[in-house]
Design a protein around this motif. Sequence first.
Motif, short mmCIF file in Angstrom:
data_model
loop_
_atom_site.label_atom_id
_atom_site.label_comp_id
_atom_site.label_asym_id
_atom_site.label_seq_id
_atom_site.Cartn_x
_atom_site.Cartn_y
_atom_site.Cartn_z
N VAL A 118 0.52 -1.18 -0.44
CA VAL A 118 -0.05 0.05 -0.13
C VAL A 118 0.78 1.26 -0.16
O VAL A 118 2.23 1.18 0.18
CB VAL A 118 -0.84 -0.30 1.30
CG1 VAL A 118 -2.19 -1.34 0.93
CG2 VAL A 118 0.03 0.15 2.43
N GLY A 119 0.46 2.49 -0.45
CA GLY A 119 0.54 3.71 -0.84
C GLY A 119 1.35 3.74 1.01
O GLY A 119 0.94 3.87 1.72
N HIS A 120 2.76 5.05 1.19
CA HIS A 120 3.05 5.44 1.97
C HIS A 120 2.01 5.88 3.02
O HIS A 120 1.51 7.25 2.34
CB HIS A 120 4.44 6.53 1.73
CG HIS A 120 4.91 6.90 3.10
ND1 HIS A 120 5.50 6.12 4.11
CD2 HIS A 120 4.89 8.11 3.04
CE1 HIS A 120 5.94 6.76 5.12
NE2 HIS A 120 4.96 8.60 4.52
N GLY A 121 1.46 6.15 4.07
CA GLY A 121 0.71 6.95 4.84
C GLY A 121 -1.48 6.03 4.68
O GLY A 121 -1.69 7.17 5.18
N HIS A 122 -0.64 5.07 3.77
CA HIS A 122 -2.26 4.23 3.67
C HIS A 122 -3.17 4.26 5.17
O HIS A 122 -2.59 3.08 6.11
CB HIS A 122 -2.09 2.96 2.71
CG HIS A 122 -3.23 2.64 2.39
ND1 HIS A 122 -3.94 3.31 1.28
CD2 HIS A 122 -3.97 1.54 2.52
CE1 HIS A 122 -5.03 2.53 1.33
NE2 HIS A 122 -5.14 1.29 2.23
N GLN A 123 -4.40 4.67 4.84
CA GLN A 123 -5.16 4.23 5.86
C GLN A 123 -5.27 2.96 6.12
O GLN A 123 -6.23 1.94 5.27
CB GLN A 123 -6.24 5.24 6.71
CG GLN A 123 -5.97 6.66 7.08
CD GLN A 123 -4.98 6.78 7.71
OE1 GLN A 123 -5.40 5.98 9.19
NE2 GLN A 123 -3.91 7.29 7.78
N TRP A 124 -5.66 1.81 7.47
CA TRP A 124 -5.87 0.99 7.56
C TRP A 124 -8.20 0.35 7.09
O TRP A 124 -8.23 1.86 7.78
CB TRP A 124 -6.20 0.20 8.91
CG TRP A 124 -6.09 -1.41 9.33
CD1 TRP A 124 -5.91 -2.81 8.60
CD2 TRP A 124 -7.93 -1.51 9.53
NE1 TRP A 124 -7.07 -3.54 9.19
CE2 TRP A 124 -7.83 -2.64 9.79
CE3 TRP A 124 -8.51 -0.44 10.60
CZ2 TRP A 124 -9.23 -3.27 10.14
CZ3 TRP A 124 -10.04 -0.86 10.88
CH2 TRP A 124 -10.37 -2.47 10.65
N GLN A 125 -7.87 -0.30 6.42
CA GLN A 125 -9.57 -0.04 5.95
C GLN A 125 -10.23 -1.93 6.22
O GLN A 125 -9.50 -2.67 5.97
CB GLN A 125 -9.94 0.51 4.85
CG GLN A 125 -9.83 1.56 4.49
CD GLN A 125 -10.21 2.17 2.85
OE1 GLN A 125 -10.83 1.27 2.64
NE2 GLN A 125 -9.24 3.31 2.70
N LYS A 126 -10.96 -1.62 7.22
CA LYS A 126 -11.95 -3.19 8.02
C LYS A 126 -11.67 -4.03 6.57
O LYS A 126 -11.92 -5.18 6.44
CB LYS A 126 -12.74 -3.24 8.63
CG LYS A 126 -13.55 -4.01 9.46
CD LYS A 126 -14.52 -3.61 9.85
CE LYS A 126 -15.04 -5.14 10.28
NZ LYS A 126 -15.73 -4.92 11.94
#
Length: 1011
Positions: free
Chosen positions: A619-627
């Motif tokens: 995933v890209g740098h800083g990508h937020q976790w998504q359930k």
Amino acid sequence: MPSSGTLPPLPIELAPKAQDAADSGERRFTIRLSLAVLALNLFIGALVGVVIKMGYDQQRQQAISEAQNLSSVLRSHMGGIIAKIDLTLLTVADEIARQERTGGIDAAQMEELLRRHDSRLPETLGLRVVDAKGIIRFGVTGIKAPLTSVADHPHFARLRGNDESGLIISPPILGRAAKVWMITLARRLTHQDGSFAGVVHVALPINRLVEAFAAISTGSKGAISLWNDAPAMIARVPDLGEPEGIFLSPPLPSPPLREIINGNLESGTYIGQSGSDNIWRTHSAHRIGTLPLWIAVGLADDDTMADWRLQARILAGAAILFALGSVAAAFMIRRNWRTRHRSASAIEEAHIQTEEARRRLELILGSAGEGICGVDPQGRITFMNPAARRMLGWGDNEGIGLNLHDEVHHHRADGSDFPAVACPVWQTLHDGNVRHVPRDVHWRRDGTPIPVEFTTAPIIQNGQVVGAVTLFRDIARRIRAETEAARNLAVTSAMSNILRHSLEDRRLEEILRDALVEILCLPWLNVEERGAIFLADPETKSLRMVAEHNMMPSVVRACSTIDMGHCLCGIAAERRAPVFASHMDERHQTRVPGMHEHGHYCIPIMNGADVLGVLNAYVGHGHQWQKEEERFLAMVADTLAGVIRRKQIEQTLKDSEELSKTLLNATIDGALLLDPDGRVLAANEAMAARFAKTPELMAGNVLFDFLPPHLGASRRVQFDRVLADKTPFHSQDERDGAVFDNRIYPVQDGDGGIRRVAVFSRDITQQRAAQQAIEKALADLARSNAELEQFAYVASHDLREPLRAITGHLQLLQRLAKDKLDDYALESLIFAVDGARRMDALIRDLLDYSRIGHADREMETLELGAVIADALANLSATIADSGATVTTLTPMPHAHGNRMELIRLFQNLIGNALKYSASNRPPVVEVSASARENAWDISIHDNGIGIAPENFERIFMIFQRLHGREKYEGTGIGLAVCRKIVDRHGGAIRVESEPDLGSTFTVTLPAVSGE
């Protein structure tokens, strides 16, 4: 002459003509007025009709799209569930086949396998394995009904009668164990010989299908139903009032649905009355994959068309009111026209009626749910209904006189300029054609876009375009539904492709690489198009990269092997839980130069509690976790676990098949597998070599065509006899100097039919020659033994006659010359007599030794206690003279042998114990028996002089003596006789002894069956 400013009065005779002219003018005015009113009402009616028709078409299209989307989503959902169930059934069937090939089914392993796979099927009641008689043998705890028969179930009978059936889905049945209505999904189990071994099946409760359907919103009168290819309804929401939603009297499908099902069509959409409750609905039916199942979604017209019907009634009512008002206005105008003095009032009344008509028209437009906007030939807004103002964010009196294109249609959806000449409204104003745009964008007053579907139609008067009406609708909700449906379709397609790849005959690494590409390239999944799949090595406790996509070569080399617990992937494998990183933190232990900033989803691939590997997605740098992302990747990991486990099982099976093929070809015997027509299904290399062919060339040909005509005909008769009698056949062929031993075995299926015939053929030419040589040698040996026995008998008899004569004369001479001979001569005479006597004993013992094992000596089952008692009776005088004690310590068993020889055996052994007793103590002899595997040990223990270990073997040789004749009498043949007797009885004899401490002779004899 009259003045020029006035008209002369009409003559009296001209009055009727003036009246006619007035009447004619009135008629023309009435006609023109009627035509104007008619034209106005036709225009208003046409406008209302267009609005109603457009509203109907749009509402109907929306209902069709929604029904199609819901049906497609349900098809994908049901298809995914059934595909997962089918993969599980295949996995269980392959595991059963593997265990049968390796020695039989391990019940504990099978129960654990079923439990593990059942935990992945929450929709079902449980996996069960049924044998060929229909008895449930294995199942999930709490679900299995021991010894319950399902032989009468339709799916069992269908699979038993067809060895090529795939996945079978039964009609609804009442489960005997769970006591609920269900459908059964089953696959056939097959023995190694191809016969029916049973089924593995899983029950899918109908109430769970109903619950799944009920979760889908289809309106107050909508319906969702599941049909099979009978066609018959399996499940429906809402139910028809029958218990548990089961159709005791199943409703018939409507004709369009019947055409879809009977025609095996993939999908179909139609509008009509439902066959179950006669409600008009918009239906969409989809076939679930290639299965004989169709999911049908029906949206009731009462729900989908309710708003349109209300709007249509309002518009129609307003149009009727307008028509009545216009007719009334026309009547008033006509009447007022007739009375010129009331013309002003008539004109005013007409204005009032016109204003009323305008207000009613505004009422019609205001009640419409879609945006309606009118423009003049220059594109300026002339009217706009409230719905349009709400959608565009305009005030009540805002917009009239403004250019419609410049205000709401100035840019395209991507933000680029939209020239007015390309605008569909501008084009309609110029060519008078109706245009429909299914998807575009309008811009609100605040500058935000709104997705719309719009239709523009011209306003034509006297053949000229005097304006246009545009009707538009907000389609944001429809776009969201289409996007969600497209996403579900993409996910379903990707998962289906992964399952399809797993069924191809390719290496696991290639399949995993294609599966990785399928997942990472999904457009809605917000991950980078790069990642890897690792497989776990339990022995080294490490992960090995087997598939990657778009990764740097240096990273691939660095991450080719990762220890458990090391880096993100190793941590995920060790914890058996997903690991997420939004950036390269301290857990990212493996780094290489030039590596860009990134994060990871690391999902363990689990098979129950066992780690099979790890799925890694960048995933890209800083990508937020998504359930939702993690849940989807976990679902992919579960699918990959099934693929990996299946391929591992297939590899094990392939290795086993290769081993079987190698072992088959390693034998020198020829082997064939034939069908009932005699066609070769398989042949090993030894058999193919006899016909100077390869196994591949023999396959598919009739075996009897390879044989000479006369031999092929006779073998065909034998083959047909085997098929008819269903019993093996044994024969031998002799041709061209070679001899073949042939054995034909019928292979029966579960129904008792013959589907295969196995043939084994051995070249026994050398064996036959060797056997004939052995038979000849045995005959020569028997003849030689008979001659030797006859010679021994004759020789011993002829030798003993002279010896008796010599002994007699020497004894006579001894008595007559006793007083006449000196001591030396008398001693010599005594020696001569003793030597003749010993030679006679030696010849007698030698003759007895040669007769041991003679064929005419009967063998029978004997009680050894009685045999030993007879031997002791023969030795009674010796026992009494020596003062010996002979004791039998244990009961004696039975033995199969010759009574006289066994008496001789124990008499010799006990007699030796008495003979070789110690001089300083009386003889003590103990006889005992002890059991061993398939034999008995009979031991004779004494307290005599004992034997040195170096003489243990020597004492059993003929004529071997350890002591001089002056101390112990004998010929040295007694123990040789014992060994020969024991050998003849299939036993063994041994001795254990120490000098001066006694000896133990042990005779081992085979046990009699039953002891």
